[in-house]
Design an enzyme around this catalytic site. Structure first.
Site, PDB file in Angstrom:
ATOM      1  N   GLU A 178       4.919   6.604  27.277  1.00 13.28           N
ATOM      2  CA  GLU A 178       5.419   6.750  28.649  1.00 13.28           C
ATOM      3  C   GLU A 178       6.429   5.640  28.983  1.00 13.28           C
ATOM      4  OE1 GLU A 178       5.536   8.959  30.772  1.00 13.28           O
ATOM      5  OE2 GLU A 178       5.773   8.003  32.711  1.00 13.28           O
ATOM      6  N   GLU A 211      14.922   7.827  29.893  1.00 15.28           N
ATOM      7  CA  GLU A 211      15.419   8.825  30.840  1.00 15.28           C
ATOM      8  C   GLU A 211      16.238   8.227  31.973  1.00 15.28           C
ATOM      9  OE1 GLU A 211      12.412  11.175  32.846  1.00 15.28           O
ATOM     10  OE2 GLU A 211      11.088   9.451  33.002  1.00 15.28           O
ATOM     11  N   CYS A 258      17.288  23.801  40.405  1.00 13.92           N
ATOM     12  CA  CYS A 258      18.071  24.155  41.588  1.00 13.92           C
ATOM     13  C   CYS A 258      17.142  24.154  42.803  1.00 13.92           C
ATOM     14  CB  CYS A 258      18.726  25.533  41.537  1.00 13.92           C
ATOM     15  SG  CYS A 258      19.737  25.809  40.096  1.00 13.92           S
ATOM     16  N   LYS A 294      10.221   6.430  30.125  1.00 11.58           N
ATOM     17  CA  LYS A 294      10.811   5.913  31.367  1.00 11.58           C
ATOM     18  C   LYS A 294      12.144   5.226  31.053  1.00 11.58           C
ATOM     19  CE  LYS A 294       9.154   7.711  33.809  1.00 11.58           C
ATOM     20  NZ  LYS A 294       8.067   8.587  33.712  1.00 11.58           N
ATOM     21  N   HIS A 308       4.277   2.295   8.388  1.00  8.39           N
ATOM     22  CA  HIS A 308       4.498   3.542   7.646  1.00  8.39           C
ATOM     23  C   HIS A 308       5.902   4.086   7.869  1.00  8.39           C
ATOM     24  CE1 HIS A 308       0.296   3.443   6.591  1.00  8.39           C
ATOM     25  NE2 HIS A 308       0.040   3.173   7.866  1.00  8.39           N
ATOM     26  N   ASN A 335      17.363  30.276  42.736  1.00 10.78           N
ATOM     27  CA  ASN A 335      16.788  29.305  41.803  1.00 10.78           C
ATOM     28  C   ASN A 335      16.016  30.104  40.770  1.00 10.78           C
ATOM     29  OD1 ASN A 335      15.380  27.189  40.545  1.00 10.78           O
ATOM     30  ND2 ASN A 335      13.754  27.270  42.069  1.00 10.78           N
ATOM     31  N   GLY A 336      16.302  29.854  39.477  1.00 10.75           N
ATOM     32  CA  GLY A 336      15.616  30.591  38.417  1.00 10.75           C
ATOM     33  C   GLY A 336      16.629  31.136  37.417  1.00 10.75           C
ATOM     34  N   LYS A 364      13.865  17.550  38.445  1.00 12.45           N
ATOM     35  CA  LYS A 364      12.476  17.148  38.630  1.00 12.45           C
ATOM     36  C   LYS A 364      11.502  18.279  38.338  1.00 12.45           C
ATOM     37  CE  LYS A 364       9.431  14.274  41.075  1.00 12.45           C
ATOM     38  NZ  LYS A 364       9.191  13.425  39.909  1.00 12.45           N
ATOM     39  N   TRP A 369      21.478  23.031  39.397  1.00  8.52           N
ATOM     40  CA  TRP A 369      21.301  22.414  38.081  1.00  8.52           C
ATOM     41  C   TRP A 369      21.704  23.506  37.102  1.00  8.52           C
ATOM     42  CZ3 TRP A 369      18.321  23.021  33.596  1.00  8.52           C
ATOM     43  CH2 TRP A 369      18.181  21.879  32.789  1.00  8.52           C
ATOM     44  N   ARG A 381      16.136  18.282  42.431  1.00  5.15           N
ATOM     45  CA  ARG A 381      15.949  19.510  41.648  1.00  5.15           C
ATOM     46  C   ARG A 381      17.215  19.913  40.905  1.00  5.15           C
ATOM     47  NH1 ARG A 381      11.537  22.454  43.202  1.00  5.15           N
ATOM     48  NH2 ARG A 381      12.462  24.324  42.345  1.00  5.15           N
TER      49      ARG A 381
HETATM   50  C1  F6R Z   1       9.464  12.211  33.384  1.00  8.19           C
HETATM   51  C2  F6R Z   1       9.077  13.397  34.105  1.00  8.19           C
HETATM   52  C3  F6R Z   1       8.921  14.659  33.357  1.00  8.19           C
HETATM   53  C4  F6R Z   1       7.786  15.500  33.963  1.00  8.19           C
HETATM   54  C5  F6R Z   1       7.744  16.876  33.281  1.00  8.19           C
HETATM   55  C6  F6R Z   1       6.585  17.708  33.784  1.00  8.19           C
HETATM   56  O1  F6R Z   1       9.556  11.097  34.194  1.00  8.19           O
HETATM   57  O2  F6R Z   1       8.931  13.370  35.306  1.00  8.19           O
HETATM   58  O3  F6R Z   1       8.704  14.423  32.007  1.00  8.19           O
HETATM   59  O4  F6R Z   1       6.586  14.833  33.788  1.00  8.19           O
HETATM   60  O5  F6R Z   1       8.945  17.551  33.515  1.00  8.19           O
HETATM   61  O6  F6R Z   1       6.676  17.946  35.158  1.00  8.19           O
HETATM   62  P1  F6R Z   1       5.410  18.368  35.982  1.00  8.19           P
HETATM   63  O7  F6R Z   1       4.435  17.242  35.940  1.00  8.19           O
HETATM   64  O8  F6R Z   1       5.913  18.641  37.370  1.00  8.19           O
HETATM   65  O9  F6R Z   1       4.849  19.596  35.326  1.00  8.19           O
END
Ligand code: F6R
Length: 608
Positions: free
Chosen positions: A481, A488, A2, A485, A504, A99-100, A603, A75, A28
């Site tokens: 990674e 997600e 949020c 990507k 395996h 937020n929280g 995010k 969120w 967010r």
């Molecule tokens: C994926 C992504 C997330 C963040 C994770 C950690 O693209 O962005 O997996 O890497 O939520 O976030 P931070 O780096 O802000 O602790």
């Protein structure tokens, strides 16, 4: 997650500006949003389910004219994304955005309900409105201070009351909150990006702070009412840095910014001629670095993948054993850390709840602590003994790209620094390695030329149900990674595997419908991964191979190839990730997915 915003100004109209700020926080959370404003008729509230553009459209129909207002983008955690659950929440003349998570909300709800409170939503936040209203005696800051002592959990709060129409009160514990300082106006927001169009002078609130904002005055106290001094910080990011700059999506812009990200992360930190590395913000002396026994890395998601690359680099360059843990798991085990250990927390935002908790535990256990983050004033940056900033600039796309690149660059530097101090690298070797690092932005620039090839492949990959990514050594985390990507943002199921593990188990999945994305660029493991590619091909897999210029083996087995500039193996993750980001991006675009705001994701994950 949020995002919250607020503004109180001397005259003028602030609601349109707050909507702009909310758009900058949309990453967010974006399932509903709302604004509460001190209008001449009292506090008016407009809330909508969906993206902020829905709120904007509603405000055209139902304008709120005010010079003091607060807003929220949600969120959902407690309660579905409905209009009733959207913030702001009201109790009589009082409104709140949050937020929280209020962990003891059920208990408080029962208690307040017994004294007559009637709740309109399913949220944890609404109890805050009722609790503060029950403590109101004419001074909003005093009522908030009395209330927050009863709240368990995490919060960044902003509140207004109709009887003090120019005042906003904000409070924080374990959720980010930053104030903006202007001429005749003050702002608050969950993230500095929301303030950039209005001011670059900010104050980061600390846990336990309660702030009172008037148009021309600002004061911060602790929860007991004792005055706190918080410095005003000048932010160097510009508002344009947080805008799309002609790209269709933030993610595409951020992918293309990566040569600059690397250059910025190196700027002022390396002297190639003398072979020296100066890490601003790194306060651990050389004697301590020499006596280290172990490095422990904690992170989540993409940052965890950076940690896995960091492990490879630090072990190789500095000869130090490294373990990498998911922060969310590390906090439920014995820390096993002490004064001879270095704990590195990697976090783009510097606010991820699990990573922050793991960092605190490590610090309490006596380890040296270092945070690698993109946000200078973030909670973790303030919690740790040392901070290395990635200098990637604001990252708005929910899927992390350039911040990952910044993390890899900083980890490369750190590994070299540790190697040099601990006598594992000679000065000559260090100078050579610094030279290679300096050339890296050119190789990343060249890797960006794979965008058309990635788009072409994506047109077919978009029809896949699953995909496998394989890599070895320092490129195994890049396979992870690449898969993250893709899943997600395109919602195609994807897994990353160390290529040697295919036999395996996972090889059983392979048939003509399974694309296998193989990282087979120049490396010590090239011959074995070429063998793995041939095995997959023999079982009918469609191979998409990343190869180095001049490759004449893997390319023959591949359905499609992406050719990349040859770079030393330890730097290859920073080049190889680029086409994988582009592949995910173009696949998501081909599937008409919401690239910058994928479903269910936020995010900054400030809840555990
Ligand atoms: C994926 C992504 C997330 C963040 C994770 C950690 O693209 O962005 O997996 O890497 O939520 O976030 P931070 O780096 O802000 O602790």
């Amino acid at each position: 997650m949020c995002g919250i915003v607020g503004c109180t100004a001397q005259g003028g109209e602030v609601v349109a500006g707050l909507v702009e700020s909310l758009k900058r926080l949309e990453y967010r959370g974006y399932d509903s949003s709302g604004i509460a404003a001190q209008t001449v008729q009292g506090i008016g509230i407009v809330r909508r389910v969906g993206k902020i553009r829905e709120l904007e459209a509603q405000l055209q129909q139902e304008p709120l004219i005010a010079s003091t207002a607060i807003g929220h983008t949600r969120w959902a955690t407690h309660g579905r994304p409905t209009e009733a659950n959207a913030h702001p929440h009201r109790c009589g003349k009082l409104v709140v955005v949050h937020n929280g998570i209020i962990e003891n909300y059920l208990e408080l709800r029962q208690e307040l309900g017994a004294s007559g409170a009637v709740f309109q939503s399913e949220t944890d936040t609404e109890v805050v409105a009722h609790l503060v209203a029950s403590l109101w005696q004419g001074d909003l800051a005093a009522a908030v201070r009395a209330a927050v002592g009863r709240l368990e959990g995490s919060f960044a709060l902003a509140l207004m009351h109709e009887d003090t129409p120019e005042v906003i009160v904000a409070a924080r514990r374990d959720s980010p909150l930053v104030l903006g300082v202007g001429e005749g106006a003050h702002w608050l927001a969950s993230d500095v990006a929301a303030l950039l169009p209005w001011t670059r002078r900010v104050i980061y609130l600390e846990d336990g702070d309660v702030a009172e904002l008037h148009p021309t005055a600002l004061s911060v106290t602790d929860m007991a009412g004792k005055k706190q001094h918080r410095p005003v910080v000048e932010i160097s990011w510009s508002a344009e840095m947080a805008e799309k700059g002609g790209y269709a999506h933030f993610m595409l812009k951020e992918i293309h910014e990566q040569p600059t990200t690397v250059a910025n992360a190196l700027l002022g930190r390396i002297a190639e001629k003398s072979g020296t590395i100066t890490l601003d913000g790194f306060n651990i002396d050389d004697d301590t670095l020499r006596s280290l026994r172990r490095v422990s890395i904690v992170a989540c998601g993409t940052s965890w993948h950076a940690g896995q690359v960091g492990r490879f680099l630090i072990e190789q360059d500095a000869g130090l054993p490294v373990e990498v843990d998911y922060a969310s798991e590390a906090i439920y085990r014995e820390p096993m850390l002490g004064k001879d250990d270095l704990l590195i927390a990697i976090s783009q935002s510097g606010e991820t709840a699990d990573t922050r908790a793991a960092l605190r535990r490590g610090r309490e256990a006596g380890a040296h602590t270092l945070v690698i983050s993109n946000v200078a004033g973030s909670s973790m940056a303030r919690d740790a003994q040392s901070v290395l900033l990635t200098y990637a600039g604001p990252e708005i796309g929910v899927a992390s790209t350039k911040a990952f690149m910044g993390q890899l660059t900083v980890l490369s530097l750190l590994a070299l620094k540790l190697g040099a101090v601990r006598g594992k690298l000679t000065n000559g070797e260090l100078r050579r390695r610094l030279h290679e690092l300096k050339l890296l932005p050119h190789a990343i620039e060249a890797a960006l030329h794979s965008s058309d090839a990635a788009k072409d492949i994506a047109a077919e990959l978009a029809a896949a149900r699953d995909a496998l990514f394989i890599g070895r050594g320092v490129n195994y985390p890049i396979a992870l990674e690449g898969a993250l990507k893709l899943k997600e943002i395109s919602y195609i199921h994807a897994e990353g595997y160390p290529a040697g593990e295919m036999k395996h188990g996972p090889i059983a999945l392979i048939d003509a419908s399974m694309p296998v994305i193989a990282i087979a660029t120049h490396a010590a493991t090239y011959a074995v991964i070429a063998g793995n590619v041939e095995e997959a091909k023999a079982r009918g897999a469609r191979i998409i191979a990343l190869v180095s210029q001049g490759d004449d083996r893997v390319a023959k087995s591949a359905w499609r190839t992406i050719v990349l500039p040859a770079v030393p193996e330890n730097l290859s993750p920073l080049v190889n990730i680029v086409p994988l980001q582009l592949l995910a991006y173009w696949t998501a675009v081909a599937r008409n997915a919401d690239v910058d705001q994928p479903r269910n994701l936020a995010k900054t994950v400030t809840v555990q």
